[in-house]
Design a protein around this motif. Sequence first.
Motif, PDB file in Angstrom:
ATOM      1  N   TYR A 210       0.829  -1.207   0.000  1.00 24.28           N
ATOM      2  CA  TYR A 210       0.000   0.000   0.000  1.00 24.28           C
ATOM      3  C   TYR A 210       0.864   1.257   0.000  1.00 24.28           C
ATOM      4  O   TYR A 210       1.940   1.279   0.615  1.00 24.28           O
ATOM      5  N   LEU A 211       0.365   2.309  -0.643  1.00 27.90           N
ATOM      6  CA  LEU A 211       0.854   3.653  -0.361  1.00 27.90           C
ATOM      7  C   LEU A 211       0.305   4.004   1.011  1.00 27.90           C
ATOM      8  O   LEU A 211      -0.911   3.936   1.239  1.00 27.90           O
ATOM      9  N   THR A 212       1.178   4.347   1.950  1.00 25.65           N
ATOM     10  CA  THR A 212       0.745   4.533   3.326  1.00 25.65           C
ATOM     11  C   THR A 212       0.870   5.984   3.767  1.00 25.65           C
ATOM     12  O   THR A 212       1.617   6.777   3.164  1.00 25.65           O
ATOM     13  N   MET A 213       0.146   6.313   4.831  1.00 23.74           N
ATOM     14  CA  MET A 213       0.183   7.656   5.393  1.00 23.74           C
ATOM     15  C   MET A 213      -0.144   7.590   6.876  1.00 23.74           C
ATOM     16  O   MET A 213      -1.134   6.956   7.263  1.00 23.74           O
ATOM     17  N   PRO A 214       0.661   8.234   7.748  1.00 25.74           N
ATOM     18  CA  PRO A 214       0.293   8.324   9.158  1.00 25.74           C
ATOM     19  C   PRO A 214      -0.801   9.366   9.326  1.00 25.74           C
ATOM     20  O   PRO A 214      -0.787  10.410   8.667  1.00 25.74           O
ATOM     21  N   ALA A 215      -1.754   9.107  10.204  1.00 26.86           N
ATOM     22  CA  ALA A 215      -2.870  10.044  10.357  1.00 26.86           C
ATOM     23  C   ALA A 215      -3.477   9.931  11.735  1.00 26.86           C
ATOM     24  O   ALA A 215      -3.339   8.915  12.415  1.00 26.86           O
TER      25      ALA A 215
END
Length: 435
Positions: A210-215
């Motif tokens: 996955y393309l990931t992002m912290p949120a």
Amino acid sequence: MYKFKYGVVLLAALGFSLTAHARDEAQTTKANVQWTWPCTPPTKAPVPTASQQDFDSYSWQLFVALNWPAESGQRGQANCAQPVGAKGPVVWQTYKTVEQIFLPDAKNPGAWNAGEVDTSLSTINVSVLKNTGIVNMVDQAVGGWLIDQRGNPTYYAIYANKTSYDYIVKNNFYNADIVGKANNINFPDNATEIKASWRILTKDDDASRYLTMPAQVEIFDAQGQPTGKTQAATLGLVGLHIATKAAGYPQWIWSTFEQVDNVPPKENVDGKWVDKPVDGVFYSYFNSKASPGDINHSACLWQQQDNQLVCVPKPGMTFSTPNPLNRVTPIAADTQKANDVAQKNLTKTVFQYYQLVTTQRPLMPDNPSNPLGQPTPAISANVTMESYIQPNSSCMNCHSMATPVNSAYRSDFSYLFKFAQTPAAAIKESTATKK
């Protein structure tokens, strides 16, 4: 944090001419054709009569350019010195989000490069029902929330590129009072809007796919109501809509992508489409044991409460009850061919795990007797965004009805103006009038 690295640049621009040697190799081995991916979006779209493959190639060029590593300090600019797949935010993640465009009290959002880039979002919003003024955090455009097979909600975010942003700011269209009276909204060529869908990745998920992002994501109670609390999470991109007002296409061009593990691929066996799950793959929204009556159905019973439509879970369901999905319209053979080539050339990057679902565009963009332009193909559905309306879903049909909040005027295929804010003075005046 971004968890993917790319060691070798495999560059590709689908639709460009191959050398004679590469063409011969492609014909004989049907493999390993190396292309040249540009780090910037294509400047021209195919002609309206071009093939579906041409438009799908155009979509892949857009996808790769917009997923190029972003230049530090320059919103919407690719760092072309880096390879696609390198660590850091990608271009479209540096676009302005609706939260940054439509500020409280209709304040001017300022210069394009002003403010921090949203690599960690505190709220991720999308309209509940596009043709109402209601805004909620996790609901789809139509149908309500979507819970994955881990029991977590799907979150959504909307972004606009510099062309769109500058047009909005120049015309003060971030102000609901102004844009609500506008009867001539007409974005310039190359305006682009992005809609992304994300799911929470757990310790049991393979984040390398996955393309990931912290949120920071909002926490909801069992009835789907916000608790006012948030929690840190790693999000994985599961869906991406790219809408571009390409030159010569007043109805825009609509490209929709998904992560390949959303639902299993299908195969035509004796004239019937059957699911072909890959061994060892966990499908985020698919449950092979779900009964047909439970697939692709919203958990919501819509109720009117205090002048708002509120989603109340159906009996026996809560906000953590998974909503199993399956793809209604199989990915077309020509589109799958484009996917096969793109994915092969994106190996060693996270983007090999994404696929184009379709490219919808007008077949007759300049026909006065048909202002919608004849959407082609007629159906366009992303399982994470049009989950419950797939049989009749059409990006162009839906967005042709877009209006600003509290307005009857069309807004050039854009729902951005549903987020426009009312000036503080107008709110105070309205409150005083009611008293």
